[in-house]
Design a protein around this motif. Structure first.
Motif, PDB file in Angstrom:
ATOM      1  N   GLU A  89      42.350   0.774  69.426  1.00 10.69           N
ATOM      2  CA  GLU A  89      42.626   0.875  70.632  1.00 10.69           C
ATOM      3  C   GLU A  89      43.707   2.088  70.926  1.00 10.69           C
ATOM      4  O   GLU A  89      44.193   2.094  70.540  1.00 10.69           O
ATOM      5  CB  GLU A  89      42.734  -0.263  71.332  1.00 10.69           C
ATOM      6  CG  GLU A  89      41.544  -0.654  71.991  1.00 10.69           C
ATOM      7  CD  GLU A  89      41.980  -2.885  72.525  1.00 10.69           C
ATOM      8  OE1 GLU A  89      42.978  -2.434  73.216  1.00 10.69           O
ATOM      9  OE2 GLU A  89      40.922  -3.616  72.270  1.00 10.69           O
ATOM     10  N   LYS A  91      45.982   9.240  68.511  1.00 11.39           N
ATOM     11  CA  LYS A  91      44.961   9.164  67.254  1.00 11.39           C
ATOM     12  C   LYS A  91      46.088   7.616  65.653  1.00 11.39           C
ATOM     13  O   LYS A  91      45.367   7.053  65.543  1.00 11.39           O
ATOM     14  CB  LYS A  91      45.077  10.095  65.826  1.00 11.39           C
ATOM     15  CG  LYS A  91      43.901  10.153  67.336  1.00 11.39           C
ATOM     16  CD  LYS A  91      42.286   9.334  66.955  1.00 11.39           C
ATOM     17  CE  LYS A  91      41.370  10.647  68.021  1.00 11.39           C
ATOM     18  NZ  LYS A  91      40.330  10.009  68.384  1.00 11.39           N
ATOM     19  N   GLN A 115      46.115   4.894  66.992  1.00 13.75           N
ATOM     20  CA  GLN A 115      44.435   3.716  67.518  1.00 13.75           C
ATOM     21  C   GLN A 115      44.128   2.869  65.792  1.00 13.75           C
ATOM     22  O   GLN A 115      43.827   1.999  65.323  1.00 13.75           O
ATOM     23  CB  GLN A 115      43.501   5.321  67.915  1.00 13.75           C
ATOM     24  CG  GLN A 115      42.144   4.428  67.577  1.00 13.75           C
ATOM     25  CD  GLN A 115      40.957   5.328  68.499  1.00 13.75           C
ATOM     26  OE1 GLN A 115      41.481   6.540  68.108  1.00 13.75           O
ATOM     27  NE2 GLN A 115      40.177   5.377  68.379  1.00 13.75           N
ATOM     28  N   ASN A 116      44.850   4.372  65.215  1.00 11.25           N
ATOM     29  CA  ASN A 116      44.509   3.959  63.137  1.00 11.25           C
ATOM     30  C   ASN A 116      45.047   2.589  63.010  1.00 11.25           C
ATOM     31  O   ASN A 116      44.601   2.104  62.286  1.00 11.25           O
ATOM     32  CB  ASN A 116      44.530   5.112  63.044  1.00 11.25           C
ATOM     33  CG  ASN A 116      44.214   6.000  63.164  1.00 11.25           C
ATOM     34  OD1 ASN A 116      43.106   6.147  63.940  1.00 11.25           O
ATOM     35  ND2 ASN A 116      44.286   7.339  62.446  1.00 11.25           N
ATOM     36  N   GLU A 162      43.394  -0.870  64.044  1.00 11.88           N
ATOM     37  CA  GLU A 162      42.101  -0.676  63.621  1.00 11.88           C
ATOM     38  C   GLU A 162      42.415  -2.095  62.694  1.00 11.88           C
ATOM     39  O   GLU A 162      43.107  -2.257  61.948  1.00 11.88           O
ATOM     40  CB  GLU A 162      41.919   0.514  62.725  1.00 11.88           C
ATOM     41  CG  GLU A 162      39.877   0.180  62.401  1.00 11.88           C
ATOM     42  CD  GLU A 162      39.816   1.374  61.648  1.00 11.88           C
ATOM     43  OE1 GLU A 162      39.535   2.098  62.320  1.00 11.88           O
ATOM     44  OE2 GLU A 162      40.359   2.190  60.685  1.00 11.88           O
ATOM     45  N   GLU A 177      36.847  -0.722  65.876  1.00  9.99           N
ATOM     46  CA  GLU A 177      37.490   0.122  65.732  1.00  9.99           C
ATOM     47  C   GLU A 177      39.434  -0.043  66.857  1.00  9.99           C
ATOM     48  O   GLU A 177      39.585  -1.448  67.466  1.00  9.99           O
ATOM     49  CB  GLU A 177      37.186   0.593  67.197  1.00  9.99           C
ATOM     50  CG  GLU A 177      36.294   2.580  66.188  1.00  9.99           C
ATOM     51  CD  GLU A 177      35.298   2.721  67.307  1.00  9.99           C
ATOM     52  OE1 GLU A 177      35.887   2.429  68.791  1.00  9.99           O
ATOM     53  OE2 GLU A 177      34.698   3.957  67.535  1.00  9.99           O
ATOM     54  N   THR A 236      33.599  -2.292  60.633  1.00 15.47           N
ATOM     55  CA  THR A 236      35.648  -2.043  60.668  1.00 15.47           C
ATOM     56  C   THR A 236      35.684  -2.698  62.230  1.00 15.47           C
ATOM     57  O   THR A 236      34.400  -1.754  63.334  1.00 15.47           O
ATOM     58  CB  THR A 236      35.824  -1.467  60.451  1.00 15.47           C
ATOM     59  OG1 THR A 236      35.236  -0.871  59.353  1.00 15.47           O
ATOM     60  CG2 THR A 236      37.231   0.038  60.548  1.00 15.47           C
TER      61      THR A 236
END
Length: 154
Positions: free
Chosen positions: A55, A98, A101-102, A105, A53, A51
């Protein structure tokens, strides 16, 4: 007021998703055009899914802070409302960061390759491309520029 908050949230989601880049190995940035690449050849000896990550995105952080601040300001009155607005802004900023970011991914692949010319074994992680399926034993080309590389079927 709820309609306003939902509208802002909708705009944020569009902005964050609109900033998404093509994660696959078939897209190059303008700065990468006309760059000399060293080409190596090899055979895949192992494939592992990974996976990549996401940004954090400034737009998500700012939008989350704005929405959190607006919602927080509706709590209480006077200085309590101010404190709630600050707290809501901080929590909203964290949540927005968050969330962005998710959203960014993605799936990747760790390719372990035995080089044809030296017999050396290397590993390269890159984004998984549904149009570029790898298998153990497959011959590949590795395009190397500086310390970065892309693997493509031969």
């Amino acid at each position: 007021m709820v309609k306003y908050v939902l509208f802002v949230f909708f705009i944020v989601v569009l902005a964050v998703s609109g900033c998404a880049r093509n994660p696959y190995g078939d897209t190059y940035g303008r700065s990468q055009a006309q760059q000399i690449q060293q080409v190596k050849y090899g055979t895949i000896i192992q494939i592992d899914p990974v996976t990549l990550e996401g940004e954090q995105n400034v737009v998500g952080t700012i939008a989350g802070a704005a929405v959190g601040g607006i919602l927080g300001s509706k709590i209480g009155g006077g200085s309590g409302s101010d404190i709630a607005a600050i707290g809501g802004g901080l929590l909203g900023g964290y949540a927005g960061s968050k969330a962005s970011q998710n959203l960014s991914e993605s799936n990747g692949v760790n390719l372990t390759i035995k080089l044809d010319d030296t017999g050396e074994t290397i590993a390269i992680v890159q984004a998984a491309d549904p149009n570029m399926v790898f298998r153990v034993g497959q011959k590949v080309r590795i395009n190397v520029t500086g310390r970065t590389a892309r693997v493509v079927p031969q």
